[in-house]
Design an enzyme around this catalytic site. Structure first.
Site, PDB file in Angstrom:
ATOM      1  N   SER A 235       0.791  -1.233   0.000  1.00  0.00           N
ATOM      2  CA  SER A 235       0.000   0.000   0.000  1.00  0.00           C
ATOM      3  C   SER A 235       0.827   1.290   0.000  1.00  0.00           C
ATOM      4  CB  SER A 235      -0.958   0.017   1.195  1.00  0.00           C
ATOM      5  OG  SER A 235      -0.252   0.027   2.419  1.00  0.00           O
ATOM      6  N   LYS A 280      -6.298   4.879   7.874  1.00  0.00           N
ATOM      7  CA  LYS A 280      -5.163   5.680   7.426  1.00  0.00           C
ATOM      8  C   LYS A 280      -5.520   7.160   7.359  1.00  0.00           C
ATOM      9  CE  LYS A 280      -2.903   1.866   5.092  1.00  0.00           C
ATOM     10  NZ  LYS A 280      -2.238   1.347   3.885  1.00  0.00           N
TER      11      LYS A 280
END
Length: 349
Positions: A235, A280
């Site tokens: 990611s 996040k």
């Protein structure tokens, strides 16, 4: 009476220990932190005097205990995930870690590949065989090959790409032997494997009984050192790409801003969907980020059939930003070019 108190105390302590330390068949996923990518990337003689930063975002993942499970249940930004939904079938802890590190390695490769393409600088790609991700229980390779091994040769023929291995195995029959050369911890090992039915294959197929991924490396000029082994998964690919480009070019791509983001960098320059984006976004807000790049991935009909409520990463990021009341700008990106176009029009801070 004294004995009853002692017994009660012991029972209480045992219950407490179980509540705090007994491991359940669940993982807890919660927000991690923002990390300046320049900590992990160093371009030889690169431009490093920029005011702003590019930051990768992490999530924290650990096996649940009864205590952490209860805490996660009442926390909006913590999720409980069944281990079987996180790991692949028959995948143990070692194999899961190998797969996560391989995903990160591939992510770094793609970041370098795309960054040097965009910068118009020379690079060379080398195919090094295939990396074993996990070994199927009861398969031909069980007990002979380990996760993390690289298959570099089969029956005297070098294996450069995954197709090389597949082409040779397709000509083999059950109970035939194949002679492999494995790279294990930088040492070459000879191994003979008797082919058999691949466990769980439908229709029946004969093979080694492994899951694997292409192993490749890239040589660049100038040299780039990437040191991020402790960060698993793909990611951070987008942010690695932007940081490498930022150091390759004289200009400050960040324009002085604290920029965070997430997304897998694919070899064609597209930005791939990732999990846990709401965590996040929350972590980026807590760490004072000003801009957040979110994958604007396509939701297909097939995905909607499996989950009618599924949303793109960008949509979830926007909803999360509204929920937590952040002033951080959420920017959708489908490709690396989308991120670069946004940065180009951004005014200097």
């Amino acid at each position: 009476m004294q004995m009853k108190k002692i017994v009660s105390f012991i029972v209480f302590m045992l219950i407490l220990i179980v509540f705090c330390f007994y491991r359940l068949d669940y993982y807890i996923m919660k927000p991690g932190s923002a990390y300046d990518v320049s900590r992990f990337v160093n371009v030889q003689d690169g431009d490093i005097d920029d005011e702003g930063t590019f930051n990768l975002m992490t999530v924290s993942m650990f096996q649940a205990t009864p205590l952490t499970y209860v805490i996660a249940y009442f926390n909006e930004f913590q999720d409980t995930l069944l281990i079987k939904d996180v790991r692949h079938e028959e995948e143990d802890d070692e194999e899961y870690n190998v797969r996560q590190l391989k995903l990160m390695t591939d992510s770094q490769f793609n970041a370098l590949y795309i960054a040097f393409q965009k910068a118009g600088l020379p690079f060379t790609v080398t195919y090094n065989g295939i990396t074993v991700l996990n070994v199927l229980s009861g398969g031909a390779a069980d007990g002979k090959i380990k996760p993390g091994d690289e298959i570099v040769e089969i029956d005297g023929q070098l294996v450069h790409k995954a197709e090389d291995l597949t082409a040779i195995l397709n000509e083999k029959k059950e109970n035939e032997e194949v002679h492999l050369v494995l790279n294990r911890d930088d040492k070459l090992i000879d191994q003979t494997v008797t082919l058999k039915e691949i466990p769980g294959s439908d229709p029946k197929r004969i093979g080694i009984g492994i899951n694997y991924s292409q192993s490749k490396s890239i040589k660049t000029e100038p040299f780039v050192k990437v040191d991020a082994e402790e960060i698993g998964g793909p990611s951070a690919g987008l942010m690695f790409t932007l940081e490498i480009l930022n150091q390759l070019l004289d200009e400050d791509l960040s324009k002085g801003y604290l920029i965070a983001g997430t997304g897998e960098m694919n070899e064609d320059g597209t930005v791939g969907r990732i999990g846990g984006i709401e965590k996040k976004v929350a972590a980026a807000h807590e760490d004072g980020m000003e801009i957040f790049f979110a994958p604007d991935d396509e939701i297909t009909e097939a995905m909607l059939k499996v989950n009618p409520d599924i949303k793109s990463n960008y949509e979830v990021a926007v909803l999360t930003a509204e929920k937590i009341g952040t002033k951080m700008k959420i920017v959708p990106v489908k490709t690396i070019d989308d991120a670069l176009a946004y940065l180009e029009q951004l005014e200097e801070k």
